[in-house]
Design an enzyme around this catalytic site. Structure first.
Site, mmCIF file in Angstrom:
data_model
loop_
_atom_site.group_PDB
_atom_site.id
_atom_site.type_symbol
_atom_site.label_atom_id
_atom_site.label_comp_id
_atom_site.label_asym_id
_atom_site.label_seq_id
_atom_site.Cartn_x
_atom_site.Cartn_y
_atom_site.Cartn_z
ATOM 1 N N LYS A 1 0.865 -1.171 0.000
ATOM 2 C CA LYS A 1 0.000 0.000 0.000
ATOM 3 C C LYS A 1 0.908 1.229 0.000
ATOM 4 O O LYS A 1 2.018 1.175 0.545
ATOM 5 C CB LYS A 1 -0.879 -0.043 1.274
ATOM 6 C CG LYS A 1 -1.682 1.209 1.556
ATOM 7 C CD LYS A 1 -2.947 1.241 0.766
ATOM 8 C CE LYS A 1 -3.695 2.560 0.937
ATOM 9 N NZ LYS A 1 -4.574 2.865 -0.201
ATOM 10 N N SER A 2 0.446 2.352 -0.578
ATOM 11 C CA SER A 2 1.285 3.561 -0.535
ATOM 12 C C SER A 2 1.440 4.034 0.905
ATOM 13 O O SER A 2 0.463 4.181 1.636
ATOM 14 C CB SER A 2 0.667 4.666 -1.382
ATOM 15 O OG SER A 2 0.680 4.292 -2.733
ATOM 16 N N ASN B 1 4.281 6.995 -5.694
ATOM 17 C CA ASN B 1 2.894 7.275 -6.080
ATOM 18 C C ASN B 1 2.742 8.790 -6.161
ATOM 19 O O ASN B 1 2.606 9.459 -5.138
ATOM 20 C CB ASN B 1 1.945 6.654 -5.044
ATOM 21 C CG ASN B 1 0.487 6.982 -5.331
ATOM 22 O OD1 ASN B 1 0.174 7.634 -6.326
ATOM 23 N ND2 ASN B 1 -0.405 6.547 -4.459
ATOM 24 N N CYS C 1 -2.328 10.092 -6.585
ATOM 25 C CA CYS C 1 -3.619 9.757 -5.977
ATOM 26 C C CYS C 1 -4.634 10.838 -6.358
ATOM 27 O O CYS C 1 -4.406 12.018 -6.085
ATOM 28 C CB CYS C 1 -3.498 9.657 -4.459
ATOM 29 S SG CYS C 1 -5.083 9.212 -3.732
ATOM 30 N N LYS D 1 4.647 6.315 -10.525
ATOM 31 C CA LYS D 1 3.257 6.012 -10.913
ATOM 32 C C LYS D 1 2.536 7.301 -11.268
ATOM 33 O O LYS D 1 2.407 8.209 -10.440
ATOM 34 C CB LYS D 1 2.539 5.293 -9.777
ATOM 35 C CG LYS D 1 1.157 4.802 -10.187
ATOM 36 C CD LYS D 1 0.698 3.704 -9.275
ATOM 37 C CE LYS D 1 -0.668 3.188 -9.664
ATOM 38 N NZ LYS D 1 -1.122 2.131 -8.770
ATOM 39 N N ASN E 1 -2.702 5.385 -12.368
ATOM 40 C CA ASN E 1 -3.526 5.313 -11.163
ATOM 41 C C ASN E 1 -4.999 5.343 -11.587
ATOM 42 O O ASN E 1 -5.309 5.302 -12.782
ATOM 43 C CB ASN E 1 -3.194 6.499 -10.259
ATOM 44 C CG ASN E 1 -3.337 6.155 -8.788
ATOM 45 O OD1 ASN E 1 -4.362 5.601 -8.384
ATOM 46 N ND2 ASN E 1 -2.335 6.455 -7.992
HETATM 47 C C1 LIG Z 1 -9.329 0.409 -3.176
HETATM 48 C C2 LIG Z 1 -8.148 0.917 -3.967
HETATM 49 C C3 LIG Z 1 -7.042 1.441 -3.296
HETATM 50 C C4 LIG Z 1 -5.941 1.906 -4.028
HETATM 51 N N1 LIG Z 1 -4.846 2.391 -3.353
HETATM 52 C C5 LIG Z 1 -3.732 2.755 -4.041
HETATM 53 C C6 LIG Z 1 -2.539 3.134 -3.367
HETATM 54 O O1 LIG Z 1 -2.452 3.145 -2.135
HETATM 55 N N2 LIG Z 1 -1.476 3.487 -4.121
HETATM 56 C C7 LIG Z 1 -1.489 3.472 -5.489
HETATM 57 O O2 LIG Z 1 -0.478 3.798 -6.121
HETATM 58 N N3 LIG Z 1 -2.607 3.091 -6.161
HETATM 59 C C8 LIG Z 1 -3.706 2.729 -5.477
HETATM 60 N N4 LIG Z 1 -4.828 2.304 -6.146
HETATM 61 C C9 LIG Z 1 -4.810 2.266 -7.630
HETATM 62 C C10 LIG Z 1 -4.414 0.871 -8.157
HETATM 63 O O3 LIG Z 1 -3.105 0.526 -7.761
HETATM 64 C C11 LIG Z 1 -4.503 0.818 -9.690
HETATM 65 O O4 LIG Z 1 -3.584 1.740 -10.244
HETATM 66 C C12 LIG Z 1 -5.893 1.145 -10.223
HETATM 67 O O5 LIG Z 1 -6.902 0.626 -9.370
HETATM 68 C C13 LIG Z 1 -6.107 0.625 -11.636
HETATM 69 O O6 LIG Z 1 -5.944 -0.770 -11.710
HETATM 70 P P1 LIG Z 1 -7.188 -1.824 -11.602
HETATM 71 O O7 LIG Z 1 -8.236 -1.380 -12.569
HETATM 72 O O8 LIG Z 1 -6.563 -3.147 -11.914
HETATM 73 O O9 LIG Z 1 -7.657 -1.747 -10.182
HETATM 74 C C14 LIG Z 1 -5.948 1.851 -5.445
HETATM 75 C C15 LIG Z 1 -7.077 1.316 -6.099
HETATM 76 C C16 LIG Z 1 -8.154 0.848 -5.388
HETATM 77 C C17 LIG Z 1 -9.327 0.262 -6.134
#
Ligand SMILES: Cc1cc2nc3c(=O)[nH]c(=O)nc-3n(C[C@H](O)[C@H](O)[C@H](O)COP(=O)(O)O)c2cc1C
Length: 304
Positions: free
Chosen positions: A47-48, A127, A130, A163, A192
């Site tokens: 997690k970030s 990251n 966000c 990212k 992201n």
């Molecule tokens: C619930 C949730 C929490 C996320 N938290 C982070 C995070 O802490 N750091 C980050 O770089 N991306 C975060 N993301 C983004 C994901 O890493 C990813 O880039 C994004 O969801 C697109 O991929 P996916 O469609 O496979 O989920 C989060 C996504 C979701 C759904």
């Protein structure tokens, strides 16, 4: 899962296969990170993590829509010192492990990155993107700020991945990507979640506690593909695709657009941890003996 034809390198980092756990999903504890590794991911990402602990936003923090999940967690995390203990546990599995960090400025990134390096992670993901943590600047929208935080690269041995935001202002995204490359980033992660929200028409108000958030899941894959495709034309460093990867075929789509590997997030929530093995098996049979690394960017071939 290891299969010779799925082995890839992202810069100098060797991966047993191109499926990475996306940052923010199951990445808070050493035990959950280990489980993801054991289920076959090519690498796991925490997690970030920021300098101090953060509670995140009040709920609801996720809203399911017919075309994907909108989330606004607000980067909840226990802070770097606690996270380092979890990383120690995750490293027991000998996993390929990335530490994801976020910060407000170069000084914060410097502290976070050097602690991650000392903890022995294989790469650090910055990251910078966000889409809903307003008190954390969206550094990845600004080419100068992006290059500036990469100053920390000079004092590190560990590769830095950057990212980037789901930014459909393509000329800006390309500028940021080039700046990250000039600043010394070892790889780009695109992307992201995309700025989004969900509204409850009956209650006549936003669903999320934070009102606005970011969209993930299959709806964003065609957008992610375009972003990877455009950036691939402009940079030499490797790209990791993220957004809506739900099958081996989806992973191949990203690879053809120019990605060397992909992050998988929403599909774990929808299908469970077996998804890494499913993606790899499907991709492996699609390849028919070819190596996935030889397909990177093939959609750019001139077919005339
Ligand atoms: C619930 C949730 C929490 C996320 N938290 C982070 C995070 O802490 N750091 C980050 O770089 N991306 C975060 N993301 C983004 C994901 O890493 C990813 O880039 C994004 O969801 C697109 O991929 P996916 O469609 O496979 O989920 C989060 C996504 C979701 C759904």
């Amino acid at each position: 899962m290891t299969s010779e034809n799925l082995r890839v390198k992202v810069g100098d980092l060797q991966l047993r296969n191109p499926t990475l756990l996306a940052g923010g999903i199951l990445g808070l504890t050493g035990a959950s990170l280990k489980r993801v590794w054991e289920s076959g991911a090519g690498a796991i990402i925490t997690k970030s993590i920021g300098l101090e602990s953060r509670k995140g936003y009040p709920g609801p923090s996720v809203a399911q829509t017919p075309c994907g999940l909108v989330n606004a967690l607000g980067l909840p995390n226990p802070g770097i010192e606690y996270a380092l203990e979890e990383i120690k546990v995750a490293r027991e599995s000998k996993a390929t492990l990335l530490g994801s960090v976020f910060g407000r400025n170069v000084e914060e990134f410097e502290v976070l990155a050097s602690k991650m390096e000392k903890a022995g992670v294989d790469a650090i993901e910055f990251n910078l993107s966000c889409p809903h943590a307003e008190d954390i600047p969206m550094i990845g929208q600004d080419p100068k700020l992006t290059k500036n935080v990469l100053k920390v690269r000079d004092n590190l041995e560990t590769p830095i991945w950057v990212k980037l935001p789901g930014n459909t202002h393509l000329s800006n995204l390309v500028e940021v990507a080039k700046s990250a490359e000039e600043g010394g980033a070892d790889a780009l992660v695109i992307s992201n979640t995309f700025p989004a929200m969900a509204i409850n028409a009956r209650a006549e108000r936003p669903i999320l506690g934070h009102k606005v958030g970011g969209l993930s899941g299959q709806a964003i894959r065609p957008i992610g593909l375009r972003l990877v495709y455009e950036v691939y034309k402009e940079v030499e460093i490797p790209i990791v695709g993220a957004g809506g990867v739900a099958s081996g075929e989806n992973m191949i789509e990203y690879v053809l657009a120019g990605a060397s590997a992909v992050e998988v997030g929403m599909s774990i929530i929808e299908s469970g941890l077996g998804i890494f093995q499913e993606i790899c098996e499907e991709a492996s049979s699609y390849l028919e003996g070819r190596k996935i690394k030889d397909l990177v960017g093939l959609a750019h071939q001139n077919l005339d």
